[in-house]
Design a protein around this motif. Structure first.
Motif, PDB file in Angstrom:
ATOM      1  N   ILE A 196     -32.785  72.943  54.638  1.00 57.38           N
ATOM      2  CA  ILE A 196     -33.481  74.235  54.626  1.00 57.38           C
ATOM      3  C   ILE A 196     -34.376  74.257  53.397  1.00 57.38           C
ATOM      4  O   ILE A 196     -33.906  74.096  52.265  1.00 57.38           O
ATOM      5  CB  ILE A 196     -32.471  75.396  54.589  1.00 57.38           C
ATOM      6  N   LEU A 243     -45.352  76.432  50.451  1.00 63.45           N
ATOM      7  CA  LEU A 243     -44.991  76.882  51.796  1.00 63.45           C
ATOM      8  C   LEU A 243     -45.678  76.030  52.852  1.00 63.45           C
ATOM      9  O   LEU A 243     -45.039  75.505  53.779  1.00 63.45           O
ATOM     10  CB  LEU A 243     -45.393  78.353  51.961  1.00 63.45           C
ATOM     11  N   LEU A 244     -46.996  75.849  52.719  1.00 65.30           N
ATOM     12  CA  LEU A 244     -47.719  75.050  53.710  1.00 65.30           C
ATOM     13  C   LEU A 244     -47.240  73.609  53.696  1.00 65.30           C
ATOM     14  O   LEU A 244     -47.082  72.979  54.747  1.00 65.30           O
ATOM     15  CB  LEU A 244     -49.226  75.117  53.430  1.00 65.30           C
ATOM     16  N   LEU A 294     -43.995  73.446  55.641  1.00 67.58           N
ATOM     17  CA  LEU A 294     -44.179  73.639  57.088  1.00 67.58           C
ATOM     18  C   LEU A 294     -44.764  72.393  57.734  1.00 67.58           C
ATOM     19  O   LEU A 294     -44.557  72.138  58.921  1.00 67.58           O
ATOM     20  CB  LEU A 294     -45.109  74.828  57.344  1.00 67.58           C
ATOM     21  N   THR A 302     -36.076  69.533  59.084  1.00 66.38           N
ATOM     22  CA  THR A 302     -36.303  70.594  58.107  1.00 66.38           C
ATOM     23  C   THR A 302     -36.783  71.864  58.787  1.00 66.38           C
ATOM     24  O   THR A 302     -37.395  71.827  59.840  1.00 66.38           O
ATOM     25  CB  THR A 302     -37.420  70.196  57.119  1.00 66.38           C
ATOM     26  N   ALA A 303     -36.502  73.005  58.137  1.00 61.77           N
ATOM     27  CA  ALA A 303     -37.137  74.265  58.512  1.00 61.77           C
ATOM     28  C   ALA A 303     -37.261  75.075  57.230  1.00 61.77           C
ATOM     29  O   ALA A 303     -36.614  74.769  56.223  1.00 61.77           O
ATOM     30  CB  ALA A 303     -36.332  75.010  59.564  1.00 61.77           C
ATOM     31  N   VAL A 304     -38.088  76.100  57.256  1.00 58.86           N
ATOM     32  CA  VAL A 304     -38.546  76.752  56.043  1.00 58.86           C
ATOM     33  C   VAL A 304     -38.217  78.244  56.074  1.00 58.86           C
ATOM     34  O   VAL A 304     -38.291  78.869  57.123  1.00 58.86           O
ATOM     35  CB  VAL A 304     -40.080  76.568  55.904  1.00 58.86           C
ATOM     36  N   VAL A 305     -37.871  78.791  54.902  1.00 57.03           N
ATOM     37  CA  VAL A 305     -37.711  80.252  54.786  1.00 57.03           C
ATOM     38  C   VAL A 305     -38.832  80.792  53.889  1.00 57.03           C
ATOM     39  O   VAL A 305     -39.662  80.045  53.401  1.00 57.03           O
ATOM     40  CB  VAL A 305     -36.321  80.621  54.215  1.00 57.03           C
ATOM     41  N   ASN A 306     -38.832  82.076  53.690  1.00 48.91           N
ATOM     42  CA  ASN A 306     -39.900  82.730  52.922  1.00 48.91           C
ATOM     43  C   ASN A 306     -39.905  82.235  51.460  1.00 48.91           C
ATOM     44  O   ASN A 306     -38.899  81.749  50.945  1.00 48.91           O
ATOM     45  CB  ASN A 306     -39.700  84.255  52.945  1.00 48.91           C
ATOM     46  N   ILE A 307     -41.037  82.387  50.811  1.00 47.32           N
ATOM     47  CA  ILE A 307     -41.202  82.010  49.413  1.00 47.32           C
ATOM     48  C   ILE A 307     -40.147  82.713  48.550  1.00 47.32           C
ATOM     49  O   ILE A 307     -39.965  83.934  48.665  1.00 47.32           O
ATOM     50  CB  ILE A 307     -42.625  82.383  48.943  1.00 47.32           C
ATOM     51  N   ASN A 342     -37.038  82.812  48.766  1.00 43.95           N
ATOM     52  CA  ASN A 342     -35.938  83.434  49.501  1.00 43.95           C
ATOM     53  C   ASN A 342     -34.680  82.583  49.440  1.00 43.95           C
ATOM     54  O   ASN A 342     -34.196  82.071  50.452  1.00 43.95           O
ATOM     55  CB  ASN A 342     -36.372  83.694  50.945  1.00 43.95           C
ATOM     56  N   GLY A 378     -31.834  84.030  51.738  1.00 41.19           N
ATOM     57  CA  GLY A 378     -31.940  83.733  53.171  1.00 41.19           C
ATOM     58  C   GLY A 378     -31.551  82.299  53.488  1.00 41.19           C
ATOM     59  O   GLY A 378     -30.889  82.030  54.492  1.00 41.19           O
ATOM     60  N   TYR A 426     -27.823  82.094  53.385  1.00 44.49           N
ATOM     61  CA  TYR A 426     -27.220  82.788  54.526  1.00 44.49           C
ATOM     62  C   TYR A 426     -27.249  81.861  55.744  1.00 44.49           C
ATOM     63  O   TYR A 426     -26.243  81.664  56.426  1.00 44.49           O
ATOM     64  CB  TYR A 426     -27.985  84.085  54.806  1.00 44.49           C
ATOM     65  N   LEU A 427     -28.434  81.289  56.006  1.00 41.65           N
ATOM     66  CA  LEU A 427     -28.563  80.402  57.162  1.00 41.65           C
ATOM     67  C   LEU A 427     -27.679  79.163  56.982  1.00 41.65           C
ATOM     68  O   LEU A 427     -27.008  78.719  57.924  1.00 41.65           O
ATOM     69  CB  LEU A 427     -30.022  79.981  57.348  1.00 41.65           C
TER      70      LEU A 427
END
Lengths: 248, 248, 248, 248, 248, 248, 248, 248
Positions: F198, F216-217, F220, F227-232, F234, F237, F240-241
């Motif tokens: 994450i 961020l870019l 992504l 991989t996957a991305v959360v908010n800047i 964060n 989050g 939590y995930l």
């Protein structure tokens, strides 16, 4: 290469101490811009009636005052933009005649009131929040030797206010139109007149105005072709360009 | 003002047909740049080993061929970037020696193979999709007189492929690293070497790569300080700069 | 190095055909990452003349001072960027020799003045507002062992100022050019020289400069190919790269 | 409210069938704009020397031809921008005198060659790829009654080419400067002259030029204050504004 | 592993206290990069059940077919994404068993149907236009050894359609949710379940969807914390990650 | 509609005071979610081991303390993110057991230490400036019942630091990787492991990092598919995930 | 759970075959939305006069025709937006009564002409290029049961054209205003009326219009508060909302 | 042209001192907007029930108080938005009846409570952080003569909270829905009702919310067509438009 150096070289040619070919070689290696180029530049501001200008943002009060005072010695008119009360106090301690326009934050020394522009520069703004930008334009145009009239609070949401001032719009030889938010005013004004219209997007607004980007894009896409745009909040630049046009 | 005009003027001074002051006045109004300035410029490309270059995009095959042919008359090496097979055919009809690199779309006339660079220029790319950009860099660096080696498909998702090529990275005097998508490769490479690293973001990717913007921003924010960045897909520019460095 | 190669080597050790030290030497040159990798890395900063560097932003005065003091014990030169007067006081209390450059906010301990670069690093900036960035570059290049000269206030709106300094531009082996607003200076400078030009966009400007974005995009699109770009306001990075180039 | 309705109302007043107060009430509710306002507008284009203009993009050849033909009946000069060969054929079948400028894609009917502008409009462009935009400006300025001269391929990477044309720059009363990529040319030109400079960013470039955005931002942030900017590729608008200025 | 440790080990070999094979084993567990690093990497794809994958965009049909055929020789399952009918024909001519999913443009060779994932992977999409992305995810998850169920056309504008499928949402061990336009579906779905939710913004939409940017930003700002986001239209990546999670 | 209301209705049906059709009509108008739906929601946080969480930004110390105290009455574990010392003092005055993590600004009440996650959650960050985000993730993962290990300062510019920690990367069941600037670390890490990764872009950086947009870019567009991305910024989050995944 | 299932359950309660508590348990697990919720949804489109709508983009002619034909069996009015001539032919082969509006690309089956709106919906657009969007709005509003009038080519650059239509603006109960380029028209219109104004930015323009972004931002920043904005080119959505308002 | 001037003209016509044609000519040149146009504008706010409104941002407490006091003399209801406690104190010193709503920062003088709207305006917001915007909308709608109900904390991550309030959603004649972060709430709400839904994106969020941009784009791309969007945080504008609709 100042003229005396050049003269000396030419006198050596005249006196045959230097052959033309040797002189060519030497000239070729002299800094070209000393052959009058730089002088033009130094004289140019005076010829076009532009006062010396200080961009005060990021300078200390002492620095602004020092530069202002030195300029006041060789120039009748001096303008400092983006200043504040504190910087003005520092300037006034050095140049007693200096005056302050608090809304746009301009310090001016205005001793030569010769009119260089041939007509009226109209400065129009959409709302009272645009006044700092509009007045920076008005103060600049004034000190550069233009007759200036301002027209405020004539946003496009109440067209009648604008239309009732049609006379001023018609009399202006050049128009500066400042607007934030959606930036629609210049398109409407430019559709009513034949004068060139200089558009100044302002950072007035919130949310999706993105610091003036919305107004900027609006003005660049204006459907009225007698318009061009300067940077966001750049009242000074708009007035400088208007002055150049008004001297034609 | 060509030398003969200048000589004539100086001869008039020598012969006292013109006073030094009159000569000054005339010189002042002559275009300064004719006193050798332009010549420097004309010679500069040759001195630095740069072949003449044609940017073919937006030109017709006939135009590319015509320019290429004229250049081939006065320059040993000629390079046309962003070309295609059709434009190459047009060029070959005029300049039989010209050759074509289809992947980067480069047409080259390479007659002078003198090595001007003092070391190896390494061209590294992350994936096979970056090859057109990497090969534009390699072809350019080659024709500008550099020893060039390429290293492909060493993306950061499989570090071992990169690390196993440590030797090449160490031997290079200047490195060009091309990568699209997240553009992470240059940071990793630059952390492994002391050579200057020129980063080329490529437009390879989709979605949030936004045409190479993601890679561009990544490279500008690289945590490896021995890097600088050129425009997206600008393999030519990277190789030009690498050549300038390699000639030091 | 596949297991069989390794086994063969180890069998030679077992059979005393190879001494342990010879085996170490061979292993050391086997796939890079094997033994000495970390050590190389530790030595590299010293070899390339890079002082230890502390990025002070977001650290407390105590933290900066603590790190600075510890570094000063094992390194002749130490550099802390993006600091301020308060952080400098904290450092000086620990390292009396440290000095402060207030314009760029750099704290330096400069005890080893050995010149590692082979030529002059020229640092050019468009206006006085770009000075903090230009001086960060100059201070960094200086402490990394380069001869450095600065050239200020040569923006493109008054070309003669730049052209009259042609000599400095010609003498520099590497050029760092800092500019905000429209960021046009590097293109003009790079067109006058054959040295590599490292462009530093600065956040100087307002409105549509968007914090340096306008200058950044301008530099990335430069029509002069001997240029590459670092991050906005990244004077340190430009000087680091310039040093790497100047050591070639 | 057409004149006859108004006349009827006033005749009723004259004949005392309506009191002045009743007439006021009725007039108050009439649509104001019928009292001559529109007529002014109809005459305005003719007075300012503006030919009728057709924006051809998104129109069929038949539509362009039909509009062009109708305009040609009541106007000496007609201009259609953003057209192509096919649309020109359709126009020529209707208006035999019409001519085509293929580079900018302009169809012109130019029967009245009266000069309305008081001086020279200079159209400068950075590279040959900017020619379509520059020629749209030149064709528009020409048909609007201006003396026009063009200057091409004077990009900032080779300053001497620009400086050698100083004379043309000095003679122009208004300048239009077109540039793509980093858009630096207008800043440099505007620093050399006192004429107003209208900047036209072009979409020439690739990668981080983002379709002309880099040039646009560069021009908006120009450090030369005698500039203003029109939309990307908007040669027509620049020439229209230049014509308005040149008529002052 | 410092040299002395290594020497000690080698001395043990020399002294026959350690056999070469034992030494290999020890070395194998020494700092990762030593010996078996590459091998681990080669085996990893097989161990995690990942088939070989070909990204077909930008490759010719012949290239896709050649790579596919070679992979089919050493791997039971092969997947080519972003292909089309023409590329599939080329593949089928080489690998007769290959099958084509036209909606997502996937070519699959699926010979090993072993289930590696421990539960259900649910693939949910907002509208029928999102199907190409959703099916790329479903096909990928399937060939990677997961039980997969799809749920389509359950956009947030008609909540009842989604709520009536609560059962499927509850049964899924991992959820992939694809949505374009405002990208709100993942937030709503993630609020209904405790499974990890992988969000795939799609480029479905027009105008201010800006090619999927609106959906991407929406998902990154989701108020449901059991979510993370992959690139726009990256159904493959979402399914790959979901498979990694489903093997836990 | 609580169960007792429903029971009453059904009892009326049983007692024939209400016909089935009348009951249908009434049920049809009852809020559906009272039939257990809401209850599930209330129980869900407890079942998944999620403590109550307070987002403190924009709340007064009194508000944070009041909410924290009330939550502490019905929940063993309470977490307040984005708090500061002042807010912590207010909380401690009400809940003496509460503890403060100053780096991430987290207030925790951690009374139930039951391990709900089945493996190790690894939290990796590129530089010390990323620590506030990484520790927000670590604190959150800890209080949600996971074994957590942190790995700091392993940026991609010095790969050996990362590679030497391969063991931790291998042991983690889920990885959270935080990085600012170019955000390249997650791609590199994800290429070394088979665990889900994450990615948390941080706002660390300056200039063209645009507040975390570059990172961020970059994430992504990662070329590593696990991989996957959360908010800047964060971290919460991401943890939590990760917890949801680690409970699978 | 359809009513008959529910009735059966309630009959079991009435007949004491099921206790109220058992019934509660069963109800609790039934899909809630079957208790009438879904039915409301199915009926809603009919009640509000909304025809079935097909978004044709990305569907084949066959798919559009098939869906259109099935809808025509159960609905008097059917609308397909974003279609073309080819898709219309396919529809007409199935539904002979269908008609095509080529400008907006709408296929309509309009059999029920009942007026559901209580007043006039005015559709205003700035230029002829905005007509496709304006007509999509007009066709949609018409088929949804509104009286519709259109007003075209009333851009703000020629205010008199707009002002002369004041009567229509005054008569409209709801106004839809479409404009591209700078998007200023809605602000001006909204300042003249008290009706709600729905703004539709169009993608008409070039250069810095950025595909409608300039118009979109302009409208969002409108200084006229009786406005709200829909997506770029979303004539359909504007008309749908206008219809909802006009039914109040 | 004031009425007395007009009367004098008409009296001259009546007395035959002026022919109707001469009067037409004079009228044609009078400023049109004095014929009652402005009067309509002055009366319009009162007729539509709009109180006078002061945007307080950027005004001093004294300015706000002065304007408020003057407005209070001629208008029953006065509203000042974006104020604070200090500005309220200044107003209260002048207008004792004024009241303050601290959350949205609204100062109100509410003396006329006449209901002008025909139904209920519902104001819904996703989270407590959206309350300042939602309450600005509620206060504005209230003072403009609408019945208002608020519904808070019904974000899409916990749908049951929203669904349990279905009744309020159904009763509202117009809905205002405020949401930050991903801005998904309006789509969900609009799918449940047939009332027009005015969407207000809020700047609530961090990181990739980009100051409300994510919510704004989400709402513009809503898949529910009965929606339109106002500027970020523009609760006032949403309520103004809702009032206009509710008066229909």
């Amino acid at each position: 290469m100042d003229p005396s150096t050049l003269r000396k070289l030419l006198e050596q040619v005249r006196d045959s101490q230097l052959s033309p070919d040797e002189a060519i070689t030497r000239l070729r290696h002299l800094p070209f811009e000393d052959l009058g180029f730089a002088k033009i530049d130094h004289h140019r501001p005076l010829r076009v009636g532009m006062p010396e200008v200080i961009y005060s943002e990021g300078k200390t009060p002492e620095q602004v005052a020092e530069i202002f005072a030195r300029m006041a010695e060789r120039s009748s008119n001096v303008l400092a933009t983006r200043a504040n009360q504190e910087k003005f106090e520092a300037v006034r301690a050095r140049v007693a005649e200096a005056q302050f326009h608090p809304t746009p934050g301009c310090i001016v020394l205005h001793r030569n009131h010769e009119k260089r522009g041939h007509g009226l520069v109209g400065v129009v703004c959409a709302g009272t929040s645009d006044l700092p930008v509009a007045e920076e334009a008005a103060v600049t145009a004034d000190i550069m030797g233009n007759e200036v009239e301002q027209l405020c609070d004539v946003g496009v949401a109440g067209l009648h206010r604008l239309l009732s001032q049609h006379d001023l719009l018609d009399r202006a030889r050049v128009l500066i139109v400042c607007a934030g938010m959606e930036g629609a005013l210049p398109s409407v004004v430019a559709g009513l007149v034949k004068a060139p219209v200089i558009c100044v997007p302002t950072s007035v607004g919130y949310g999706a105005s993105f610091g003036g980007l919305a107004a900027l894009l609006g003005m660049l896409n204006s459907c009225s072709p007698n318009t061009a745009v300067v940077n966001i909040d750049n009242g000074f630049g708009a007035a400088y360009l208007a002055s150049m046009i008004n001297q034609l």
